[in-house]
Design a protein around this motif. Structure first.
Motif, PDB file in Angstrom:
ATOM      1  N   GLU A 154       6.370   5.721   1.125  1.00 40.59           N
ATOM      2  CA  GLU A 154       6.834   4.329   1.089  1.00 40.59           C
ATOM      3  C   GLU A 154       5.706   3.450   0.567  1.00 40.59           C
ATOM      4  N   HIS A 155       6.084   2.302   0.011  1.00 40.85           N
ATOM      5  CA  HIS A 155       5.110   1.269  -0.353  1.00 40.85           C
ATOM      6  C   HIS A 155       5.281   0.150   0.664  1.00 40.85           C
ATOM      7  N   LEU A 214       0.861  -1.188   0.000  1.00 41.87           N
ATOM      8  CA  LEU A 214       0.000   0.000   0.000  1.00 41.87           C
ATOM      9  C   LEU A 214       0.900   1.242   0.000  1.00 41.87           C
ATOM     10  N   PRO A 215       0.872   2.035  -1.076  1.00 39.30           N
ATOM     11  CA  PRO A 215       1.638   3.284  -1.038  1.00 39.30           C
ATOM     12  C   PRO A 215       1.024   4.225   0.002  1.00 39.30           C
ATOM     13  N   GLY A 216       1.856   4.755   0.879  1.00 38.45           N
ATOM     14  CA  GLY A 216       1.371   5.664   1.914  1.00 38.45           C
ATOM     15  C   GLY A 216       2.236   6.905   1.971  1.00 38.45           C
ATOM     16  N   ALA A 269       2.768   3.806 -10.388  1.00 42.24           N
ATOM     17  CA  ALA A 269       2.420   5.209 -10.674  1.00 42.24           C
ATOM     18  C   ALA A 269       2.892   6.152  -9.572  1.00 42.24           C
ATOM     19  N   ARG A 270       3.450   5.601  -8.477  1.00 43.60           N
ATOM     20  CA  ARG A 270       3.854   6.433  -7.321  1.00 43.60           C
ATOM     21  C   ARG A 270       5.315   6.170  -6.989  1.00 43.60           C
ATOM     22  N   GLU A 298      12.483  16.387   2.056  1.00 46.42           N
ATOM     23  CA  GLU A 298      12.129  16.080   3.458  1.00 46.42           C
ATOM     24  C   GLU A 298      11.112  14.943   3.569  1.00 46.42           C
ATOM     25  N   LEU A 299      10.799  14.291   2.456  1.00 49.03           N
ATOM     26  CA  LEU A 299       9.789  13.226   2.427  1.00 49.03           C
ATOM     27  C   LEU A 299      10.001  12.226   3.567  1.00 49.03           C
ATOM     28  N   GLN A 300       8.936  11.966   4.330  1.00 50.43           N
ATOM     29  CA  GLN A 300       9.064  11.087   5.496  1.00 50.43           C
ATOM     30  C   GLN A 300       8.820   9.623   5.140  1.00 50.43           C
ATOM     31  N   THR A 301       9.543   8.747   5.842  1.00 49.86           N
ATOM     32  CA  THR A 301       9.229   7.320   5.802  1.00 49.86           C
ATOM     33  C   THR A 301       8.145   7.070   6.851  1.00 49.86           C
TER      34      THR A 301
END
Ligand code: NAP
Length: 316
Positions: free
Chosen positions: A229-230, A197-199, A286-287, A298-301
């Protein structure tokens, strides 16, 4: 100094738009500034945006004239609709058209449309793998957004189509947090099988949108997808267990079980998860995580998001 370019932000007091206003206003050297649209300029959330230096104006996506006024003189706009406020895909389409027309009227140079897949391209209405809902949708809160992509193109708006992802914040605000089962053990329930699940941290959507505006014309006419993250349900449960210091299990149920749950929108969400599960390759494909990180360093995990928000996850 050159005058700053105005980005008009729909849903500015909400998750997606709020993240964008904060991203723009916290970048002091930015060539952009934010104009926050709200129905109530006196609300605490609206005042908080004004305190950041954003211009705050009244607009309602159900009032086409108010959108025209709010978009006038701007360089760009971030457009989003609010399915869960009304549960009407038709309303989303009407609102998307009103935003596209207002953008055209104002001669905006760049619009970001916060969209999702029209799942009927993968699962036509005649396909009985999942029930048809509201007469002509498979995943109502996805399908009308995807259908509206065409509206922005038809109206002739220079748009980037931004495919967003499941907010991890749903664990706090959307009743999707871990719940105690009959055995007293905490579990998250998702009908995702062993699929990913991409989140994303909701705040990162606006930061990525800011990255898109900063790229100038490069992404106009393109569909781009973002996620932090996926993760499989089992991976999410393991991360939750670690962060919360107590075991959280992954309760994998069939989509038909999820659809039968007793909360508004359960059928829509059951179909949504089934779509993500059964078309994992397309949906995750697609993500792109690297692309999202390039837009927003700054993308968070999920672990980082949990470190910040674990205390706010209700454990029922
Ligand atoms: N939850 C998820 O995982 C997820 C994932 C991907 C996409 N989405 C989509 O995200 C969309 C919602 O975005 P969000 O989460 O950023 O919204 P949100 O946090 O619920 O915020 C909604 C904001 O929109 C404003 N608003 C509501 N109705 C309005 C109207 N008629 N005119 C103008 N403003 C209005 C409200 O501001 P004022 O009260 O200040 O006017 C409110 O603060 C939904 O369509 C959903 O399908 C959700």
């Amino acid at each position: 100094m050159a005058e700053k370019k105005i980005i008009a932000v729909v849903g500015a007091t909400g998750a997606q738009g709020g993240g964008l206003v904060r991203a723009i206003m916290s970048d002091k050297g930015s060539r952009f500034t934010a104009r926050a649209l709200t129905r109530d300029v006196d609300s605490d959330k609206a005042k908080a945006l004004a305190a950041l230096g954003a211009e705050v104006v009244t607009a309602d996506v159900d009032d086409a004239e108010s959108l025209k006024r709010a978009f006038a003189g701007a360089y760009g706009a971030f457009c989003v609709t609010f399915f869960w406020a009304h549960f009407s895909p038709e309303k989303e389409l009407t609102q998307a058209r009103a935003m596209a027309q207002a953008a055209k009227h104002a001669g905006l140079q760049h619009v970001i449309w916060s969209t999702l897949e029209d799942t009927r391209k993968w699962v036509p209405l005649s396909d009985s793998r999942m029930p048809t809902l509201m007469d002509k949708y498979k995943v109502p809160h996805f399908d009308a957004k995807g259908e509206a992509d065409q509206v922005f193109s038809e109206v002739g708006v220079p748009a980037t189509f931004l495919l967003t992802s499941f907010y991890w914040d749903n664990l706090i605000h959307f009743g999707m947090g871990p719940k105690k089962g009959p055995d007293g053990k905490l579990a998250i329930t998702l009908p995702m099988g062993d699929k990913k699940l991409p989140g994303i941290a909701a705040e990162d959507i606006g930061k990525c949108a800011y990255g898109i505006f900063k790229k100038g014309r490069e992404l106009i006419g393109k569909t781009v997808g973002i996620a932090g993250e996926h993760l499989t349900g089992a991976q999410m449960a393991a991360a939750l267990s670690k962060a919360l210091g107590q075991e959280v299990r992954y309760n994998d149920v069939e989509p038909e079980v999820y659809r039968s749950f007793d909360f508004p929108g359960a059928e829509d969400l059951g179909n949504m998860f089934q779509f993500k599960r059964d078309f994992e390759r397309d949906y995750c494909g697609a993500r792109d995580l690297k692309f999202a990180r390039a837009l927003n360093p700054e993308l968070q995990t999920f672990d980082q998001w949990l470190a910040q928000y674990k205390g706010r996850i209700p454990l029922e």
